[in-house]
Design an enzyme around this catalytic site. Structure first.
Site, mmCIF file in Angstrom:
data_model
loop_
_atom_site.group_PDB
_atom_site.id
_atom_site.type_symbol
_atom_site.label_atom_id
_atom_site.label_comp_id
_atom_site.label_asym_id
_atom_site.label_seq_id
_atom_site.Cartn_x
_atom_site.Cartn_y
_atom_site.Cartn_z
ATOM 1 N N ARG A 63 16.868 79.013 -42.634
ATOM 2 C CA ARG A 63 16.731 78.209 -41.407
ATOM 3 C C ARG A 63 17.278 78.951 -40.186
ATOM 4 O O ARG A 63 18.007 78.381 -39.387
ATOM 5 C CB ARG A 63 17.480 76.897 -41.571
ATOM 6 C CG ARG A 63 16.914 76.022 -42.646
ATOM 7 C CD ARG A 63 17.716 74.752 -42.749
ATOM 8 N NE ARG A 63 17.129 73.864 -43.719
ATOM 9 C CZ ARG A 63 17.748 72.839 -44.240
ATOM 10 N NH1 ARG A 63 18.996 72.579 -43.891
ATOM 11 N NH2 ARG A 63 17.156 72.074 -45.107
ATOM 12 N N CYS A 64 16.903 80.180 -40.048
ATOM 13 C CA CYS A 64 17.424 81.035 -38.991
ATOM 14 C C CYS A 64 16.255 81.521 -38.127
ATOM 15 O O CYS A 64 15.127 81.639 -38.609
ATOM 16 C CB CYS A 64 18.150 82.228 -39.637
ATOM 17 S SG CYS A 64 18.810 83.439 -38.485
ATOM 18 N N ALA A 65 16.524 81.811 -36.876
ATOM 19 C CA ALA A 65 15.486 82.368 -36.006
ATOM 20 C C ALA A 65 14.969 83.702 -36.550
ATOM 21 O O ALA A 65 13.846 84.100 -36.263
ATOM 22 C CB ALA A 65 16.025 82.542 -34.593
ATOM 23 N N THR A 67 14.505 84.329 -39.770
ATOM 24 C CA THR A 67 13.910 84.121 -41.092
ATOM 25 C C THR A 67 12.534 84.768 -41.192
ATOM 26 O O THR A 67 12.146 85.228 -42.264
ATOM 27 C CB THR A 67 13.841 82.616 -41.431
ATOM 28 O OG1 THR A 67 15.174 82.094 -41.423
ATOM 29 C CG2 THR A 67 13.223 82.363 -42.789
#
Length: 186
Positions: A63-65, A67
């Protein structure tokens, strides 16, 4: 005779310690050996099993920018795996951006990115609970992931060939040029 030994003992000890230190400093720290990760597929993933191969170790999160870098990690692995490159994804919730369970991470990565590269289970990468590899990295290289998708390139001889922050894309020339140099030697 006794007074001579008492006076010279500290000097002898210091000389011995300096000799040992110089031998240790001659050999670079290596990431091979007892660094074993639990595998998302069951079993274990040992860096020692990849001796003689370059290995890119990446702390990841779902859930990371960053990803979307999973696509490039898979592309990198696809491009060089037949020549010996290993890309190891190490999911971590240290930055509170990972899914709750290993099963959720595996499903997310399979559905959204079609990953077939080696993947560890959810693993701490910083602080007191960090995996031994990351503790070693912090102690020997002064490198601790500051965010998700930090990359560590391990040379075929087991030394750290480079560390890269989140913004450095897996297919960037900074990374691929080093990988290609290692593969050309092999």
């Amino acid at each position: 005779m006794i007074s001579f030994l008492q006076k010279s003992y500290p000097a002898i000890l210091l000389t011995m310690l300096l000799a040992v230190a110089s031998v240790i400093m001659t050999y670079p720290a290596q990431a091979r050996g007892p660094f074993v990760f639990d595998s998302m597929d069951g079993g274990s993933l040992s860096l020692d099993d990849w001796r003689g191969q370059p290995v890119l170790v990446v702390n990841t999160a779902s859930r990371c920018a960053y990803t979307r870098q999973y696509d490039e990690l898979q592309a990198l692995y696809d491009r060089y795996r037949d020549r010996g490159l290993v890309v190891l994804a190490v999911p971590s919730n240290d930055f509170r951006q990972e899914l709750a369970t290993n099963d959720e991470v595996a499903e997310f990565c399979a559905i959204n990115f079609g990953l077939d590269l080696p993947m560890a289970t959810i693993t701490p990468v910083k602080g007191a609970a960090a995996h031994p590899f990351y503790k070693w990295l912090a102690g020997s290289e002064g490198f601790t992931p500051r965010w998700n998708f930090n990359k560590v390139l391990i040379a075929p001889d087991g030394t750290v060939a480079g560390t890269f922050g989140s913004p450095v894309k897996p297919m960037s020339g900074q990374i691929t040029s080093r990988i290609e140099a290692f593969l050309a030697k092999g």
